[in-house]
Design a protein around this motif. Structure first.
Motif, PDB file in Angstrom:
ATOM      1  N   ALA A  46     -61.854 -60.017  54.820  1.00 19.94           N
ATOM      2  CA  ALA A  46     -62.333 -61.397  54.686  1.00 19.94           C
ATOM      3  C   ALA A  46     -63.351 -61.780  55.756  1.00 19.94           C
ATOM      4  O   ALA A  46     -64.341 -62.457  55.446  1.00 19.94           O
ATOM      5  N   PRO A  47     -63.140 -61.400  57.035  1.00 21.60           N
ATOM      6  CA  PRO A  47     -64.128 -61.789  58.057  1.00 21.60           C
ATOM      7  C   PRO A  47     -65.531 -61.284  57.739  1.00 21.60           C
ATOM      8  O   PRO A  47     -66.519 -61.947  58.062  1.00 21.60           O
ATOM      9  N   HIS A  48     -65.629 -60.112  57.095  1.00 25.09           N
ATOM     10  CA  HIS A  48     -66.939 -59.557  56.753  1.00 25.09           C
ATOM     11  C   HIS A  48     -67.533 -60.253  55.527  1.00 25.09           C
ATOM     12  O   HIS A  48     -68.723 -60.562  55.495  1.00 25.09           O
ATOM     13  N   ILE A  49     -66.689 -60.512  54.522  1.00 25.22           N
ATOM     14  CA  ILE A  49     -67.167 -61.174  53.308  1.00 25.22           C
ATOM     15  C   ILE A  49     -67.612 -62.605  53.596  1.00 25.22           C
ATOM     16  O   ILE A  49     -68.654 -63.067  53.114  1.00 25.22           O
ATOM     17  N   PHE A  50     -66.821 -63.306  54.402  1.00 25.47           N
ATOM     18  CA  PHE A  50     -67.123 -64.699  54.733  1.00 25.47           C
ATOM     19  C   PHE A  50     -68.056 -64.821  55.937  1.00 25.47           C
ATOM     20  O   PHE A  50     -68.379 -65.938  56.348  1.00 25.47           O
ATOM     21  N   ASP A  51     -68.455 -63.679  56.515  1.00 20.67           N
ATOM     22  CA  ASP A  51     -69.325 -63.678  57.688  1.00 20.67           C
ATOM     23  C   ASP A  51     -68.747 -64.582  58.774  1.00 20.67           C
ATOM     24  O   ASP A  51     -69.457 -65.363  59.422  1.00 20.67           O
ATOM     25  N   ASN A  52     -67.433 -64.484  58.940  1.00 20.59           N
ATOM     26  CA  ASN A  52     -66.731 -65.286  59.934  1.00 20.59           C
ATOM     27  C   ASN A  52     -66.366 -64.384  61.107  1.00 20.59           C
ATOM     28  O   ASN A  52     -65.473 -63.541  61.001  1.00 20.59           O
ATOM     29  N   ASP A  53     -67.070 -64.556  62.215  1.00 20.26           N
ATOM     30  CA  ASP A  53     -66.832 -63.692  63.364  1.00 20.26           C
ATOM     31  C   ASP A  53     -65.802 -64.258  64.332  1.00 20.26           C
ATOM     32  O   ASP A  53     -65.635 -63.747  65.441  1.00 20.26           O
ATOM     33  N   TYR A  54     -65.099 -65.320  63.886  1.00 24.59           N
ATOM     34  CA  TYR A  54     -64.054 -65.875  64.748  1.00 24.59           C
ATOM     35  C   TYR A  54     -62.957 -64.821  64.918  1.00 24.59           C
ATOM     36  O   TYR A  54     -62.423 -64.297  63.944  1.00 24.59           O
ATOM     37  N   SER A  55     -62.636 -64.504  66.151  1.00 25.90           N
ATOM     38  CA  SER A  55     -61.793 -63.338  66.452  1.00 25.90           C
ATOM     39  C   SER A  55     -60.408 -63.398  65.823  1.00 25.90           C
ATOM     40  O   SER A  55     -59.809 -62.363  65.531  1.00 25.90           O
ATOM     41  N   LEU A  56     -59.889 -64.607  65.612  1.00 32.77           N
ATOM     42  CA  LEU A  56     -58.530 -64.746  65.094  1.00 32.77           C
ATOM     43  C   LEU A  56     -58.482 -64.969  63.581  1.00 32.77           C
ATOM     44  O   LEU A  56     -57.394 -65.180  63.033  1.00 32.77           O
ATOM     45  N   PHE A  57     -59.616 -64.932  62.897  1.00 29.05           N
ATOM     46  CA  PHE A  57     -59.660 -65.290  61.481  1.00 29.05           C
ATOM     47  C   PHE A  57     -58.720 -64.428  60.639  1.00 29.05           C
ATOM     48  O   PHE A  57     -57.919 -64.926  59.845  1.00 29.05           O
ATOM     49  N   GLY A  58     -58.793 -63.105  60.800  1.00 24.81           N
ATOM     50  CA  GLY A  58     -57.912 -62.210  60.053  1.00 24.81           C
ATOM     51  C   GLY A  58     -56.448 -62.430  60.403  1.00 24.81           C
ATOM     52  O   GLY A  58     -55.578 -62.393  59.521  1.00 24.81           O
ATOM     53  N   HIS A  59     -56.178 -62.674  61.673  1.00 25.64           N
ATOM     54  CA  HIS A  59     -54.809 -62.956  62.124  1.00 25.64           C
ATOM     55  C   HIS A  59     -54.276 -64.230  61.471  1.00 25.64           C
ATOM     56  O   HIS A  59     -53.115 -64.279  61.058  1.00 25.64           O
ATOM     57  N   PHE A  60     -55.110 -65.261  61.385  1.00 23.99           N
ATOM     58  CA  PHE A  60     -54.718 -66.513  60.733  1.00 23.99           C
ATOM     59  C   PHE A  60     -54.287 -66.263  59.287  1.00 23.99           C
ATOM     60  O   PHE A  60     -53.279 -66.804  58.815  1.00 23.99           O
ATOM     61  N   ILE A  61     -55.069 -65.445  58.592  1.00 26.92           N
ATOM     62  CA  ILE A  61     -54.765 -65.156  57.179  1.00 26.92           C
ATOM     63  C   ILE A  61     -53.424 -64.444  57.049  1.00 26.92           C
ATOM     64  O   ILE A  61     -52.617 -64.759  56.171  1.00 26.92           O
ATOM     65  N   ARG A  62     -53.166 -63.497  57.941  1.00 32.08           N
ATOM     66  CA  ARG A  62     -51.906 -62.755  57.877  1.00 32.08           C
ATOM     67  C   ARG A  62     -50.704 -63.662  58.165  1.00 32.08           C
ATOM     68  O   ARG A  62     -49.651 -63.525  57.532  1.00 32.08           O
TER      69      ARG A  62
END
Length: 496
Positions: free
Chosen positions: A103-119
């Motif tokens: 998701a961080p790559h698809i949404f171009d979201n470089d916020y470090s915790l973005f993937g962690h938030f989703i999990r």
């Protein structure tokens, strides 16, 4: 009013209270979080909601049908649906976790915790649909009041804990965990009540699963297409722009709490009579009933929509703060959608068993919505996404309205009191427009301007429409009777 209608209204009220609570909590959240972080939080919720719908196979609607089927064993149906829902929830949670890594790559979201938030938020999918399915079971066994209290208490507790998470711990991770656990806790409370009633003693019935898939597939497709209204623009903005732009868009695309509660409640009052008249093929009576619903809803919706169009900037500044002032343009466009929210466009088609037309209209809608979102976003940015979404909604509403009128074999004037709607629109526009001009020259703080404009226009307009017989107020006496202390007094005042 029938017991069923009362139950629906009680639940509608509880949902309305919950929406209002969330509506009141949002201003704090948008002020406490920076734009990119708040946008990331919204994107997490977006992803989880979409995956939840994809893996649920319209299980809530199916549960309603199975629990109401007198030929089915309710305990067996409940056990089977719970197992099916939990399975779908677990699959959805795993998909969400898997998606968190790309998701961080698809949404171009470089916020470090973005993937962690989703999990973290993935576990919400386990309880989300299960909670809604158990809601239907509680209604079936006559625990509507308990369900209403539970819903309000759990949502209030969720928002209180969320406030603590942000204010004292500055933790979005904790916020998401609280939001994820709330439907699970609510589900456990309902399971406890159902267990005490010996409703969980049934057996898992594999034949019901086949029925769930066969009956649920068309409903599932309609649910996917229908909910695309909420998600297409979100994905387009997240992919082509960034989390900050999505936050600005979302804060402008908010829906006012009263709207959904109001037109659902009004429609509910007439639903049983509509069902009977459709079975008797009294189509002209159906058209007359819908005309009353539309006009009644319009005397609230039109003034509110026009008021928020004129005072959109003031509202966004007060509600979202100066940080999201750019959201007011999106809010104006979404307020225009209120002008067609005066009825449920699919209820008659469903009662007529013409769901294929609902499917076709939603299919046209989603194709148009996707195309316009991609096209207009290139020229107008997030404003283009808002225009694309609302224009598509207008097209959808017209398609379904036209199909209903053809199926009932009535005219547009039989179904909609066009002269009354035009008068309501023009009078509202005139009164609120004049107030905007007057307050422009009276230099007051924004809060005073907004409040004074609201209390000097909206109540007076609605009283004027009621007193001039735009609706038959006696049809809603039962609602006024249920309002403590002031209900009967308000009714007497309006009915004179």
């Amino acid at each position: 009013m029938s017991k069923k209608a009362v139950n629906v209204i009680l639940l509608t009220i509880s949902q309305g209270v919950n929406v209002v609570l969330l509506f009141l909590f949002t201003p704090y959240l948008v002020r406490a979080l920076e734009k990119s972080l708040y946008g990331s939080y919204l994107q997490v919720v977006l992803i989880a909601d979409v995956i939840s719908i994809i893996t649920s196979i319209a299980v809530v609607q199916i549960a309603m049908m199975l629990f109401s089927n007198l030929q089915k064993n309710i305990e067996n149906s409940l056990k089977t649906v719970i197992v099916f829902t939990l399975t779908g929830g677990l699959i959805g949670a795993l998909l969400c976790v898997a998606f968190s890594y790309i998701a961080p790559h698809i949404f171009d979201n470089d916020y470090s915790l973005f993937g962690h938030f989703i999990r973290i938020f993935a576990i919400s999918i386990i309880g989300n649909k299960l909670n809604q399915v158990l809601n239907q079971a509680m209604i079936k066994v006559g625990k509507t009041k308990f369900l209403m209290v539970l819903s309000i208490v759990t949502n209030f507790s969720k928002l209180l804990l969320a406030l603590i998470a942000i204010k004292y711990y500055q933790s979005v991770t904790l916020l998401l965990l609280i939001y994820a656990l709330e439907p699970i806790v609510s589900s456990l409370c309902q399971l406890f009540v159902l267990h005490k009633m010996n409703m969980l003693s049934g057996k898992y019935d594999a034949t019901l699963v086949k029925e769930i898939f066969s009956v649920g597939l068309p409903l599932y497709i309609v649910e996917l297409l229908g909910n695309s209204y909420n998600y297409i623009a979100g994905f387009v903005i997240s992919i082509y722009f960034n989390a900050e732009q999505y936050a600005i868009y979302r804060n402008g695309s908010i829906e006012l709490p009263i709207i959904g509660v109001m037109y659902v409640t009004i429609s509910t009052i007439f639903m049983a009579d509509m069902s009977i008249n459709i079975q008797l093929k009294n189509f002209e009576v159906i058209a007359a009933m819908k005309k009353k619903i539309i006009t009644t809803t319009a005397i609230v919706l039109f003034p509110v929509a026009i008021f928020f169009i004129f005072y959109s900037k003031e509202f966004i500044l007060l509600y979202m703060s100066e940080k999201y002032v750019d959201s007011y343009k999106v809010f104006i466009i979404f307020s225009l959608a209120l002008l067609i929210r005066f009825q449920n466009y699919t209820d008659v088609l469903i009662l007529l068993k013409k769901s294929k037309y609902v499917l076709i209209s939603f299919l046209v809608f989603i194709l148009l919505n996707i195309s316009l979102n991609i096209l207009l976003s290139k020229y107008f940015g997030i404003l283009g996404c808002a225009i694309a979404t609302i224009f598509s909604v207008y097209v959808l509403a017209y398609m379904q309205l036209h199909i209903v009128i053809k199926q009932l074999k009535v005219s547009y004037l039989d179904y909609i009191d066009v002269p009354a709607l035009i008068k309501i629109l023009l009078i509202s526009f005139g009164v609120i427009g004049v107030s905007k001009i007057l307050f422009y020259y009276v230099h007051l703080p924004i809060l005073y301007t907004f409040i004074l404009a609201g209390i000097t226009t909206l109540p007076l307009l609605m009283i004027y429409f009621v007193k001039n017989k735009y609706i038959e107020i006696h049809l809603y006496k039962s609602i006024f009777d249920k309002i403590p202390i002031f209900g009967t007094k308000i009714y007497k005042l309006l009915s004179r």
